[in-house]
Every structure is written in C-alpha cells, then in structure tokens.
Design an enzyme around this catalytic site. Structure first.
Site, PDB file in Angstrom:
ATOM      1  N   ASP A  15       0.865  -1.171   0.000  1.00 37.43           N
ATOM      2  CA  ASP A  15       0.000   0.000   0.000  1.00 37.43           C
ATOM      3  C   ASP A  15       0.910   1.232   0.000  1.00 37.43           C
ATOM      4  O   ASP A  15       2.122   1.122   0.254  1.00 37.43           O
ATOM      5  CB  ASP A  15      -0.887  -0.032   1.250  1.00 37.43           C
ATOM      6  CG  ASP A  15      -1.674   1.241   1.447  1.00 37.43           C
ATOM      7  OD1 ASP A  15      -2.373   1.657   0.505  1.00 37.43           O
ATOM      8  OD2 ASP A  15      -1.564   1.839   2.533  1.00 37.43           O
ATOM      9  N   ASP A  17      -0.104   5.178   1.082  1.00 36.93           N
ATOM     10  CA  ASP A  17      -0.311   6.113   2.199  1.00 36.93           C
ATOM     11  C   ASP A  17      -0.369   5.366   3.528  1.00 36.93           C
ATOM     12  O   ASP A  17      -1.186   4.454   3.696  1.00 36.93           O
ATOM     13  CB  ASP A  17      -1.603   6.906   1.995  1.00 36.93           C
ATOM     14  CG  ASP A  17      -1.489   7.907   0.862  1.00 36.93           C
ATOM     15  OD1 ASP A  17      -0.745   8.880   1.019  1.00 36.93           O
ATOM     16  OD2 ASP A  17      -2.132   7.703  -0.188  1.00 36.93           O
ATOM     17  N   SER A 108      -5.017   3.341  -3.232  1.00 39.02           N
ATOM     18  CA  SER A 108      -6.342   3.892  -3.540  1.00 39.02           C
ATOM     19  C   SER A 108      -6.251   5.285  -4.139  1.00 39.02           C
ATOM     20  O   SER A 108      -7.272   5.891  -4.452  1.00 39.02           O
ATOM     21  CB  SER A 108      -7.203   3.925  -2.272  1.00 39.02           C
ATOM     22  OG  SER A 108      -7.442   2.618  -1.788  1.00 39.02           O
TER      23      SER A 108
END
Length: 219
Positions: A15, A17, A108
């Site tokens: 991922d 952040d 995302s």
C-alpha cells in the site's frame, strides 16, 4: 498473529499512504477542509476514509453533492498541498534491498497523485503499480491486490501484502495474501485480521533469492 519469520514469498505488494509514506496529517487536513466546506461532520469521515478511494468516500459521506466535481476539487487540493508528507521510517533502506525482486504498489490514490507523492518522498513507482482508476471496485474489495498479483505474474497466495488500514488488510486477505500491517495510522486491534503487526520498517529486513522472490526476516 500467525506469520513466523523468516518467510519467503514470490512477490511483495505495498500500500502507499501510511505504509510507504506518511501523509496522514496532510490528507486529514485536506479532507477536514472539504468537509467544512460542504457542511458535513468530519470526524466520522476521517475515521473511515483511510485506505479507501476518494470517490468511494465522497459517495458514502456526501451522496448529495456533484460527485465528479467534488472529486476533482479534492484531487486538485491534494496535488498542490504535500506539506508534512514523509517516507515511513526505514522504507528507503528496505526498498534498496529489493533490487531484482518482484514487487508492486497497490494504492487507492489516483496515478497522478501517487506518482507525485512517491517522488516527493524520494521513491519511484514500480511498473506494477495499481491505482484507483485501474479497478472498478477499490479496497476493501480484493480487486486491486488481485490485479497487482496478475501484473507481477504470480499466484496471489504466494504474495505478501503490506498495509496500514483495515480496509486494505481486508482486501489483501480476501485476495488470499499474507498481510503484514504497520501500526502507523490505526490501533493494533483495528488491524487484527493481519498476520503480523510492525511499528515501522526498521523491524524487518528483505533479501532477494535471485529469481524475483524475497525472504522477509526480523531485523
């Protein structure tokens, strides 16, 4: 927690952040500004937005607004305000250990924003980077991680995912992956689905096997 180290995986998926970079103060500042601007309560939004695509957060908390316009407005703010964004402690050293390894990023964020944030923190997006616009369904659905494994050409069950948010942990676990979660943005009890918890990257070491795989061990 069930993951015993050292352990070897065919690929790693990160991922962004809260995992590679710490942008929490910046992101929360922007979303609080937006919430105040459109007249909605910010605390619940902030508690549920991490690891989720911006367009999905807007739809959930402000279905009454022009979705496309508000998403573009937020993106514009994020592209011009990176103050306080830093690499997570130890990540630059760990990435340096991945020369020749199969690894990717599953975020995302939109690609334009992801590229900008990574470069701001001295990181380069690998070829296998999955961004918001690449999937119809974002986290907590498994689609982003499944696409990441596909782009790396590996079985999802042979991938190790690194996350910091419950939605991301759920997405990777549903994809069949082993998950290590960083406690950079959420309490340990909120990350209970992960196979192992760490505070930051100083707790791990990576070693490549010469064939693209990676052995992960304790520091």
């Amino acid at each position: 927690m069930t993951l015993a180290l050292p352990a070897t995986f065919d690929a790693l998926l990160f991922d962004m952040d809260g995992t590679l970079i710490d942008s929490t103060p910046c992101v929360e500042r922007i979303w609080r500004r937006w919430a105040a601007d459109i007249g909605i309560e910010a605390d619940e939004l902030i508690a549920n937005m991490h690891g989720v695509r911006g367009q999905d957060t807007i739809q959930r908390f402000a279905p009454h607004v022009d979705q496309e316009r508000e998403f573009k407005r937020l993106l514009d703010w994020e592209l011009t305000d990176l103050e306080g964004t830093l690499p997570v402690t130890g990540i630059l050293e760990r990435i340096a250990e991945l020369d020749g390894a199969r690894y990717g990023i599953v975020t995302s964020a939109m690609r334009q924003l992801a590229t900008l944030k990574l470069e701001y923190c001295g990181l380069t997006a690998p070829a296998a980077t999955v961004c918001s616009e690449d999937v119809a369904r974002g986290k907590p659905y498994p689609d982003p991680f499944l696409l990441g494994a596909e782009r790396l050409g590996v079985d999802p069950t042979r991938c190790l995912a690194f996350e910091d948010a419950p939605s991301g942990v759920r997405a990777a676990k549903t994809a069949g992956m082993t998950v290590i979660a960083l406690t950079t943005s959420h309490r340990p009890d909120q990350l209970a689905e992960a196979d192992l918890l760490i505070g930051d990257w100083r707790e791990l070491r990576f070693a490549t096997d010469g064939r693209g795989g990676v052995t992960v061990s304790r520091a």
